[in-house]
Design an enzyme around this catalytic site. Structure first.
Site, PDB file in Angstrom:
ATOM      1  N   SER A 124      39.401-102.786  20.370  1.00 33.44           N
ATOM      2  CA  SER A 124      40.115-102.815  19.650  1.00 33.44           C
ATOM      3  C   SER A 124      39.906-103.847  18.039  1.00 33.44           C
ATOM      4  O   SER A 124      38.958-104.379  18.400  1.00 33.44           O
ATOM      5  CB  SER A 124      41.585-103.618  19.672  1.00 33.44           C
ATOM      6  OG  SER A 124      41.245-104.560  20.046  1.00 33.44           O
ATOM      7  N   ASP A 125      40.745-103.516  16.727  1.00 39.10           N
ATOM      8  CA  ASP A 125      40.491-104.388  15.877  1.00 39.10           C
ATOM      9  C   ASP A 125      40.731-105.866  16.372  1.00 39.10           C
ATOM     10  O   ASP A 125      41.257-106.052  17.169  1.00 39.10           O
ATOM     11  CB  ASP A 125      41.444-104.053  14.642  1.00 39.10           C
ATOM     12  CG  ASP A 125      40.607-104.099  13.321  1.00 39.10           C
ATOM     13  OD1 ASP A 125      39.717-105.122  13.767  1.00 39.10           O
ATOM     14  OD2 ASP A 125      40.197-103.481  12.084  1.00 39.10           O
ATOM     15  N   CYS A 126      40.299-106.527  15.254  1.00 39.18           N
ATOM     16  CA  CYS A 126      40.188-108.130  16.173  1.00 39.18           C
ATOM     17  C   CYS A 126      41.414-108.273  16.759  1.00 39.18           C
ATOM     18  O   CYS A 126      42.653-108.695  15.526  1.00 39.18           O
ATOM     19  CB  CYS A 126      39.372-109.869  14.580  1.00 39.18           C
ATOM     20  SG  CYS A 126      38.264-108.760  15.362  1.00 39.18           S
TER      21      CYS A 126
END
Ligand SMILES: *[C@@H]1O[C@H](CO)[C@@H](O)[C@H](O)[C@H]1NC(C)=O
Ligand SMILES: *[C@@H]1O[C@H](CO)[C@@H](O)[C@H](O)[C@H]1NC(C)=O
Ligand SMILES: *[C@@H]1O[C@H](CO)[C@@H](O)[C@H](O)[C@H]1NC(C)=O
Ligand SMILES: *[C@@H]1O[C@H](CO)[C@@H](O)[C@H](O)[C@H]1NC(C)=O
Ligand SMILES: *[C@@H]1O[C@H](CO)[C@@H](O)[C@H](O)[C@H]1NC(C)=O
Ligand SMILES: *[C@@H]1O[C@H](CO)[C@@H](O)[C@H](O)[C@H]1NC(C)=O
Length: 575
Positions: free
Chosen positions: A300-302
């Site tokens: 996932s994005d951060c």
């Protein structure tokens, strides 16, 4: 009780949960300084099947998963995967960045050892403007060489979260600079070349194969081109996309990145797509695996998964947030098989990279070291990228190219003229030998004077105008560097106007009208800039777009102005 569908899907894959697992990490991971860098070189571990390179990667990965306890497994689900000392597994940092050169945005990269710098290639939007696949592949390959060299001395990881192949549809987007632009075909082709250049030959995980040079990541899946604009943020923005636009515009780069590029990582975006967080769009993730043959890991994005719960208020209870996976497993909300599946993907990528093998990996890439960074060859390639990408937008009465013997003095104006840290745009590291536009011009015309004109890029006052006008009056030719830097456009910051920031336009006009000298306007920046005023103003003779040119910007601009390269070639061919 099972989770509702979307979250169930998320759990099939890998996500970033670094903060959530800190307590576990401290209780389980011990100092791994004593561990061998590559477990399979030690007789203690070499007899485990996961060390047997004659076996297919999938078999080796399954063996590793079977050896881990549940807490050890959960530790692997963070971007900083914990060590497992009893199996000789060192910690593994999944997050390194390499958008247009080795960047310091992720925790995997540090310029604090024998390597102090890496080649800063131009920002992607400029390299993309070359429309040259060979060039794109070569740049990615050069980045891969520098990355492996840094990995070998312990200063960088092997898994990189690039390329950014979102479609630059909204011109206000602060991260448009990181992308190949708004054309789905160009973005697709760029994606393929970048991934092939970075990863090297495709390694399908068959027996004896651990030959992937690095892991590249197609990001951010999908329909993401808003960061922060007014009250909207990427964390809660809901992109409304029609089925047709999805298929024609947003998906092609991702499909190519995976199908043709064989990328080993896919990152889901923060935003929602038609009402559902992108990371929870099981249908989109399934499409990648089933239809496009994706065989890597999903990240996932951060913190996107935490955000689903906290900001988007999509999940209904804290238990539904995977911030408490262990508890969730105990409660039967998360199946251990789902975690195992995520781990198989992660270990497979590590095995394909040869992380555990030692000698085998060393034979292929082990020879790379500090002398492979900042090479003349890479500098020349960076120059080539600017040369091919730079665009001549206006050239009245053939002012350009300038003739060296006819120009005795030049005035160069604008804060960016002498400030090389603007040249990289975002996702930068530590450039090898940046040269400013001022230095570049001085190497052609020693009598080159400089004035900032504006205090800074936002240019909110007219302080500095007078000095700039004065030096302009005294020179044969005036070069005005205007445009954007990260105070105008970057991650978490979109633009509100497409015009030049602050009083930059006034400065260009004042200099042109008062100095009466031929004026060359150089535009720096990633997003589009509306310069209709300059296009129409006969006092502005030439306009040149130079994107964010990276560390060779100074040399490239001087070459372009003095005709050592021809930025008009595209115009010539198309007219
Ligand atoms: C291998 O095992 C021995 C005996 O348990 C231990 O002393 C040694 O530190 C181990 N070596 C490695 C590299 O883990
Ligand atoms: C590695 O795997 C191959 C193929 O299964 C097997 O023949 C060989 O004995 C294994 N090597 C070791 C050291 O276990
Ligand atoms: C370099 O920085 C990294 C990450 O901050 C740190 O773990 C490492 O110990 C540092 N190395 C040196 C030689 O200072
Ligand atoms: C594309 O880039 C390569 C590598 O820089 C270069 O050799 C080649 O001439 C370029 N092609 C064109 C058509 O400019
Ligand atoms: C943004 O939010 C503020 C505070 O909630 C509100 O006053 C303002 O009207 C909002 N602006 C827009 C453009 O929605
Ligand atoms: C933008 O450029 C100015 C120079 O005018 C500099 O002072 C400022 O720090 C830069 N901002 C960023 C975020 O790079």
């Amino acid at each position: 009780m099972r989770l509702h569908q979307p979250l169930q899907w998320i759990l099939l894959f890998f996500f970033l949960l670094a903060s959530s697992f800190d307590p576990l990490a401290t209780s389980l991971a011990s100092d791994d300084a004593q561990l061998p860098k590559v477990p399979c070189e030690s007789p203690n571990y070499s007899s485990f099947p996961f060390c047997n390179t004659s076996l297919p990667v999938a078999v080796r990965a399954r063996n590793l998963v079977s050896l881990l306890t549940l807490p050890e497994k959960i530790q692997q689900l963070s971007n900083t995967a914990g060590a497992v000392p009893r199996l000789g597994l060192p910690t593994f940092e999944w997050w390194s960045e390499s958008l247009h050169g080795i960047a310091v945005n992720g925790p995997g990269v540090a310029f604090n050892g024998s390597v102090r710098a890496a080649t800063e290639f131009p920002q992607v939007i400029l390299t993309a403007a070359a429309f040259n696949r060979t060039l794109w592949r070569a740049v990615a390959r050069a980045i891969a060489v520098e990355a492996r060299a840094m990995y070998n001395v312990g200063q960088a990881g092997l898994t990189y979260w690039a390329p950014n192949i979102n479609i630059f549809r909204d011109p206000r987007w602060g991260r448009g600079q990181e992308t190949p632009g708004e054309d789905p075909l160009v973005a697709s082709e760029y994606a393929v070349e970048y991934v092939k250049g970075l990863q090297g030959e495709y390694d399908n995980g068959e027996a004896g194969s651990s030959s992937m040079m690095l892991s590249a990541c197609c990001k951010h899946y999908t329909a993401y081109d808003l960061d922060r604009w007014g009250n909207y943020t990427r964390y809660i923005f809901d992109a409304q996309v029609t089925q047709q636009d999805m298929e024609d515009t947003y998906q092609p780069p991702f499909e190519s990145c995976i199908k043709e590029g064989h990328a080993s990582c896919l990152m889901c975006a923060y935003n929602q797509v038609n009402g559902v967080p992108a990371c929870a769009r099981g249908d989109l993730l399934e499409k990648a695996r089933k239809e496009w043959g994706f065989d890597g890991y999903v990240t996932s994005d951060c913190d996107a998964v935490a955000i689903i719960y906290e900001d988007q208020q999509y999940s209904s209870s804290p238990e539904d947030s995977i911030a408490s996976v262990l508890k969730a497993v105990k409660l039967g909300k998360v199946q251990e098989e789902d975690i195992d599946r995520a781990l198989l993907n992660l270990f497979s990528v590590q095995l394909r990279l040869g992380v555990f093998d030692g000698d085998h990996a060393k034979n292929r890439f082990g020879h790379l070291g500090p002398s492979n960074l900042c090479t003349q060859e890479h500098r020349e390639l960076a120059l080539e990228a600017v040369r091919q990408g730079i665009v001549l937008l206006k050239n009245d009465k053939g002012l350009l190219p300038l003739r060296k013997h006819e120009v005795s003095s030049v005035a160069i104006i604008g804060p960016a003229a002498s400030y090389t840290s603007v040249y990289g745009g975002d996702y930068t590291g530590s450039p090898c030998n940046p040269t400013s536009f001022l230095e570049g011009l001085r190497s052609y015309v020693p009598r080159t004077t400089f004035a900032a004109g504006c205090m800074d890029m936002p240019c909110e006052t007219t302080v500095g105008f007078e000095e700039a006008i004065d030096i302009a009056k005294d020179a044969d030719i005036v070069v005005m560097v205007a445009g954007l830097n990260l105070t105008e456009e970057t991650e978490d910051l979109d633009r509100h106007s497409l015009l030049l920031p602050g009083k930059q336009m006034d400065l260009v006009r004042s200099i042109a009208s008062v100095s009466k000298k031929p004026l060359i306007l150089v535009l720096i920046g990633g997003g589009p800039i509306d310069v209709s005023f300059a296009k129409e103003d006969p006092l502005v003779a030439s306009i040149l777009w130079i994107g964010y040119p990276g560390e060779v910007g100074g040399q490239a601009l001087a070459e372009a102005l003095f005709g050592d390269l021809n930025p008009g070639h595209l115009i010539d061919h198309c007219s």
